[in-house]
Design a protein around this motif. Structure first.
Motif, PDB file in Angstrom:
ATOM      1  N   TYR A 198       9.817 -10.919   6.978  1.00  0.00           N
ATOM      2  CA  TYR A 198      11.025 -11.383   6.293  1.00  0.00           C
ATOM      3  C   TYR A 198      11.167 -10.692   4.951  1.00  0.00           C
ATOM      4  CZ  TYR A 198      14.545 -14.758   4.760  1.00  0.00           C
ATOM      5  OH  TYR A 198      15.706 -15.339   4.338  1.00  0.00           O
ATOM      6  N   ASN A 199      10.062 -10.445   4.272  1.00  0.00           N
ATOM      7  CA  ASN A 199      10.089  -9.760   2.984  1.00  0.00           C
ATOM      8  C   ASN A 199       9.187  -8.534   3.022  1.00  0.00           C
ATOM      9  OD1 ASN A 199      11.706 -11.575   1.188  1.00  0.00           O
ATOM     10  ND2 ASN A 199      10.143 -13.041   1.813  1.00  0.00           N
ATOM     11  N   CYS A 200       9.621  -7.462   2.380  1.00  0.00           N
ATOM     12  CA  CYS A 200       8.825  -6.249   2.291  1.00  0.00           C
ATOM     13  C   CYS A 200       9.397  -5.405   1.159  1.00  0.00           C
ATOM     14  CB  CYS A 200       8.833  -5.478   3.615  1.00  0.00           C
ATOM     15  SG  CYS A 200      10.493  -5.088   4.227  1.00  0.00           S
ATOM     16  N   SER A 201       8.982  -4.147   1.063  1.00  0.00           N
ATOM     17  CA  SER A 201       9.518  -3.229   0.056  1.00  0.00           C
ATOM     18  C   SER A 201       9.758  -1.872   0.701  1.00  0.00           C
ATOM     19  CB  SER A 201       8.557  -3.077  -1.125  1.00  0.00           C
ATOM     20  OG  SER A 201       8.399  -4.290  -1.821  1.00  0.00           O
ATOM     21  N   PHE A 202      10.821  -1.204   0.273  1.00  0.00           N
ATOM     22  CA  PHE A 202      11.147   0.147   0.738  1.00  0.00           C
ATOM     23  C   PHE A 202      10.793   1.119  -0.381  1.00  0.00           C
ATOM     24  CE2 PHE A 202      14.256   3.666   0.845  1.00  0.00           C
ATOM     25  CZ  PHE A 202      13.999   4.175   2.106  1.00  0.00           C
ATOM     26  N   VAL A 203       9.998   2.132  -0.045  1.00  0.00           N
ATOM     27  CA  VAL A 203       9.514   3.090  -1.043  1.00  0.00           C
ATOM     28  C   VAL A 203      10.037   4.476  -0.718  1.00  0.00           C
ATOM     29  CG1 VAL A 203       7.490   4.108  -2.135  1.00  0.00           C
ATOM     30  CG2 VAL A 203       7.433   1.719  -1.404  1.00  0.00           C
ATOM     31  N   CYS A 204      10.698   5.106  -1.681  1.00  0.00           N
ATOM     32  CA  CYS A 204      11.216   6.466  -1.495  1.00  0.00           C
ATOM     33  C   CYS A 204      11.398   7.112  -2.864  1.00  0.00           C
ATOM     34  CB  CYS A 204      12.542   6.421  -0.731  1.00  0.00           C
ATOM     35  SG  CYS A 204      13.189   8.049  -0.264  1.00  0.00           S
ATOM     36  N   GLU A 205      11.004   8.357  -2.988  1.00  0.00           N
ATOM     37  CA  GLU A 205      11.149   9.092  -4.247  1.00  0.00           C
ATOM     38  C   GLU A 205      10.519   8.360  -5.429  1.00  0.00           C
ATOM     39  OE1 GLU A 205      12.512  12.111  -5.414  1.00  0.00           O
ATOM     40  OE2 GLU A 205      12.281  12.657  -3.302  1.00  0.00           O
ATOM     41  N   GLY A 206       9.399   7.693  -5.168  1.00  0.00           N
ATOM     42  CA  GLY A 206       8.706   6.983  -6.228  1.00  0.00           C
ATOM     43  C   GLY A 206       9.293   5.642  -6.602  1.00  0.00           C
ATOM     44  N   LEU A 209      11.812  -0.574  -3.762  1.00  0.00           N
ATOM     45  CA  LEU A 209      12.992  -1.426  -3.718  1.00  0.00           C
ATOM     46  C   LEU A 209      12.726  -2.656  -2.862  1.00  0.00           C
ATOM     47  CD1 LEU A 209      15.695   1.326  -3.048  1.00  0.00           C
ATOM     48  CD2 LEU A 209      14.882   0.492  -5.254  1.00  0.00           C
ATOM     49  N   PRO A 210      13.185  -3.849  -3.291  1.00  0.00           N
ATOM     50  CA  PRO A 210      13.045  -5.039  -2.444  1.00  0.00           C
ATOM     51  C   PRO A 210      13.769  -4.833  -1.120  1.00  0.00           C
ATOM     52  CG  PRO A 210      13.732  -5.632  -4.677  1.00  0.00           C
ATOM     53  CD  PRO A 210      13.866  -4.144  -4.564  1.00  0.00           C
ATOM     54  N   ALA A 211      13.167  -5.300  -0.040  1.00  0.00           N
ATOM     55  CA  ALA A 211      13.761  -5.141   1.294  1.00  0.00           C
ATOM     56  C   ALA A 211      13.426  -6.361   2.136  1.00  0.00           C
ATOM     57  CB  ALA A 211      13.254  -3.864   1.960  1.00  0.00           C
ATOM     58  N   ARG A 212      14.125  -6.486   3.245  1.00  0.00           N
ATOM     59  CA  ARG A 212      13.917  -7.639   4.122  1.00  0.00           C
ATOM     60  C   ARG A 212      14.376  -7.297   5.524  1.00  0.00           C
ATOM     61  NH1 ARG A 212      16.546 -12.776   1.848  1.00  0.00           N
ATOM     62  NH2 ARG A 212      14.562 -12.817   0.749  1.00  0.00           N
ATOM     63  N   GLY A 275       7.635  11.825   6.492  1.00  0.00           N
ATOM     64  CA  GLY A 275       6.923  11.575   5.243  1.00  0.00           C
ATOM     65  C   GLY A 275       7.795  11.369   4.024  1.00  0.00           C
ATOM     66  N   GLN A 276       9.064  11.031   4.228  1.00  0.00           N
ATOM     67  CA  GLN A 276       9.977  10.899   3.095  1.00  0.00           C
ATOM     68  C   GLN A 276       9.993   9.495   2.493  1.00  0.00           C
ATOM     69  OE1 GLN A 276      13.637  12.039   5.027  1.00  0.00           O
ATOM     70  NE2 GLN A 276      13.327  14.210   4.644  1.00  0.00           N
ATOM     71  N   ALA A 277       9.612   8.493   3.264  1.00  0.00           N
ATOM     72  CA  ALA A 277       9.724   7.117   2.790  1.00  0.00           C
ATOM     73  C   ALA A 277       8.726   6.246   3.533  1.00  0.00           C
ATOM     74  CB  ALA A 277      11.146   6.594   3.007  1.00  0.00           C
ATOM     75  N   SER A 278       8.566   5.016   3.057  1.00  0.00           N
ATOM     76  CA  SER A 278       7.686   4.060   3.715  1.00  0.00           C
ATOM     77  C   SER A 278       8.203   2.645   3.476  1.00  0.00           C
ATOM     78  CB  SER A 278       6.246   4.193   3.195  1.00  0.00           C
ATOM     79  OG  SER A 278       6.191   3.931   1.801  1.00  0.00           O
ATOM     80  N   ILE A 279       7.778   1.743   4.344  1.00  0.00           N
ATOM     81  CA  ILE A 279       8.008   0.320   4.154  1.00  0.00           C
ATOM     82  C   ILE A 279       6.642  -0.312   3.989  1.00  0.00           C
ATOM     83  CG2 ILE A 279       8.827  -1.809   5.227  1.00  0.00           C
ATOM     84  CD1 ILE A 279      10.932  -0.156   6.684  1.00  0.00           C
ATOM     85  N   ILE A 280       6.433  -1.008   2.881  1.00  0.00           N
ATOM     86  CA  ILE A 280       5.130  -1.574   2.552  1.00  0.00           C
ATOM     87  C   ILE A 280       5.259  -3.094   2.424  1.00  0.00           C
ATOM     88  CG2 ILE A 280       4.430   0.544   1.359  1.00  0.00           C
ATOM     89  CD1 ILE A 280       4.913  -0.981  -1.299  1.00  0.00           C
ATOM     90  N   PRO A 281       4.137  -3.807   2.457  1.00  0.00           N
ATOM     91  CA  PRO A 281       4.229  -5.247   2.222  1.00  0.00           C
ATOM     92  C   PRO A 281       4.867  -5.534   0.868  1.00  0.00           C
ATOM     93  CG  PRO A 281       2.047  -4.659   3.027  1.00  0.00           C
ATOM     94  CD  PRO A 281       2.756  -3.367   2.726  1.00  0.00           C
ATOM     95  N   LYS A 282       5.608  -6.597   0.804  1.00  0.00           N
ATOM     96  CA  LYS A 282       6.152  -7.016  -0.483  1.00  0.00           C
ATOM     97  C   LYS A 282       4.987  -7.382  -1.395  1.00  0.00           C
ATOM     98  CE  LYS A 282       9.175 -10.501  -2.553  1.00  0.00           C
ATOM     99  NZ  LYS A 282      10.110 -11.611  -2.276  1.00  0.00           N
ATOM    100  N   PRO A 283       4.914  -6.818  -2.598  1.00  0.00           N
ATOM    101  CA  PRO A 283       3.831  -7.201  -3.506  1.00  0.00           C
ATOM    102  C   PRO A 283       3.781  -8.714  -3.670  1.00  0.00           C
ATOM    103  CG  PRO A 283       5.025  -5.317  -4.391  1.00  0.00           C
ATOM    104  CD  PRO A 283       5.792  -5.793  -3.186  1.00  0.00           C
ATOM    105  N   PHE A 284       2.599  -9.275  -3.551  1.00  0.00           N
ATOM    106  CA  PHE A 284       2.477 -10.735  -3.571  1.00  0.00           C
ATOM    107  C   PHE A 284       3.055 -11.338  -4.848  1.00  0.00           C
ATOM    108  CE2 PHE A 284      -1.382 -10.843  -0.493  1.00  0.00           C
ATOM    109  CZ  PHE A 284      -0.519 -10.644   0.565  1.00  0.00           C
TER     110      PHE A 284
END
Length: 449
Positions: A198-206, A209-212, A275-284
């Motif tokens: 339900y919650n995660c983060s989108f990472v691109c170009e350093g 960003l909050p994502a869901r 390798g341009q972006a990633s989706i990571i766990p939302k920081p706790f």
């Protein structure tokens, strides 16, 4: 005069050559192509039929269905073709359909047609596939899906077919299955259940960003700069792959275009195949500081560390001796966030005059650490201070007004990608801890359970 005649003769000669050339070419379609139009169309359709059938397991078919008041959702099907029929297998999009939910597969005819290009048409009714395109359904207020698709192209390695709905013009894609339809279904379900948090983060170009993931709609929401965190961000429709995600509407961010992502080997997120972006766990820590939805998290006596339980025992004794309230009347203790870094400890939420609010200051120490300090304020519907009749032991156990208290956050249950319960443990006093479900509210008769 002789010079003029020579120039006229030369010009006439050039004109005659051009005329002869044009007459010989005639600029007819038959001269530009080796086959006439009818045979050329047949050859194109035969080529697509070859690609459709050049597959041991079939295809994952993704098509977008309009949804009332929402971004289009992705319906996913496992389908295999022979020369005449298409066999649709049970998928995440069919398991709830009336009358066919218990079916493992359904067979119907398909064909190719020429209509300003090649059109794939599912001609005979299929209870799996046509349900969302059926005009007779009660929800058919111009929200139906397509059952005819304009085929635009297929990939060079012939493992992906691209197109769009003929009526709605919504994106359509088919991706060659690397496993059987049942195995594909199981893989899709595991992604839907465990790896679409339900919650995660989108990472691109350093940037982080909050994502869901909005799993019921097969949408990924990403909050770009300037988006209001209280409403959905930019929405992207995706389908589950075996081991990843495919975006029917590619994510575009700072010049990068992300179409396909794979689950990481650790199964704690996704990485773009380029390798341009990633989706990571939302920081706790962000669940407290940047929670996009103001939500309350219940915790009670059974969810406390040994030191914390001792402090709550003191609160229970003091409340019972106060004559103002009975300790057994305490039903809730929650932490409520506002999505903008604000936090309140609330006792007896939804209980009228006895609902007591303690606003807290909050700051992020790291992705897995927060620091809390009580502001010293209390609001309720009573004329007296609940803090003075025994609540001080509950409040001070969590945070005092004199100093910042740092907690480490961990996932007590679930995974880092999809935590089920959070545990806060005070770093200077590990026996001071609390735990509670994430994004969840439920009724308890007493906090002492």
């Amino acid at each position: 005069m002789t010079k003029i005649m020579k120039h006229l003769f030369a010009a006439s000669l050039v004109c005659c050559c051009i005329t002869a050339t044009l007459t010989g070419c005639q600029m007819k379609e038959d001269n530009l192509f080796e086959m006439d139009a009818a045979n050329r169309s047949d050859a194109w359709m035969a080529d697509y039929r070859r690609v459709f059938n050049n597959n041991d397991y079939g295809w994952a078919l993704y098509t977008m269905n309009p949804t009332f008041g929402r971004h289009p959702s992705v319906a996913t099907y496992a389908v295999k073709f022979d020369q005449v029929n298409s066999t649709f297998y049970k998928s995440t999009s069919t398991v709830r359909l009336p009358g066919v939910a218990d079916k493992d597969s359904l067979v119907s005819m398909y064909s190719f047609k020429m209509d300003n290009g090649i059109v794939l048409s599912f001609d005979t009714y299929n209870g799996f596939f046509h349900y969302y395109a059926d005009q007779s359904q009660y929800f058919s207020q111009d929200l139906q899906g397509d059952f005819e698709f304009c085929l635009d192209r297929y990939s060079e390695n012939e493992d992906t077919i691209f197109g769009r709905g003929k009526t709605k013009q919504l994106p359509f894609a088919m991706i060659k299955l690397p496993v059987s339809a049942p195995a594909y279904q199981a893989a899709c379900d595991s992604i839907l259940s465990f790896y679409s948090p339900y919650n995660c983060s989108f990472v691109c170009e350093g940037d982080t960003l909050p994502a869901r993931f909005l799993g019921i709609y097969q949408n990924l929401s990403i909050w770009m700069e300037g988006d209001d965190p209280r409403v959905d961000g930019h929405l992207y429709s995706y389908g589950n792959l075996v081991g990843g995600l495919y975006f029917l509407e590619p994510i575009e961010y700072k010049g990068h275009i992300i179409k396909e992502m794979k689950i990481t080997p650790e199964k704690d997120g996704y990485v773009d195949i380029h390798g341009q972006a990633s989706i990571i766990p939302k920081p706790f820590a962000n669940y407290w500081l940047y929670d996009e939805e103001s939500d309350s998290r219940f915790f009670g006596y059974s969810a406390l560390g040994t030191w914390t339980q001792g402090e709550w025992d003191k609160a229970r004794d003091a409340i019972n001796k106060s004559g103002k309230q009975r300790a057994d009347d305490l039903h809730y203790i929650t932490l409520a966030t506002d999505g903008f870094g604000g936090l309140e400890l609330i006792v007896n939420s939804w209980f009228g005059s006895d609902e007591v609010h303690y606003p807290m200051e909050l700051k992020k120490i790291s992705n897995d650490e927060i620091a809390v300090r009580w502001t010293g304020k209390e609001t309720s519907g009573r004329s007296y201070k609940f803090y003075d009749i025994g609540y001080k032991y509950i409040v001070d156990a969590f945070a005092s007004k004199d100093e910042w208290r740092t907690y480490r956050i961990s996932a007590r249950t679930g995974s880092k990608m999809s935590p089920g319960e959070f545990q806060l443990t005070e770093e200077s006093n590990p026996d001071n801890s609390i735990y509670f479900p994430t994004n969840f509210r439920y009724y308890h008769y007493s906090i002492w359970e």
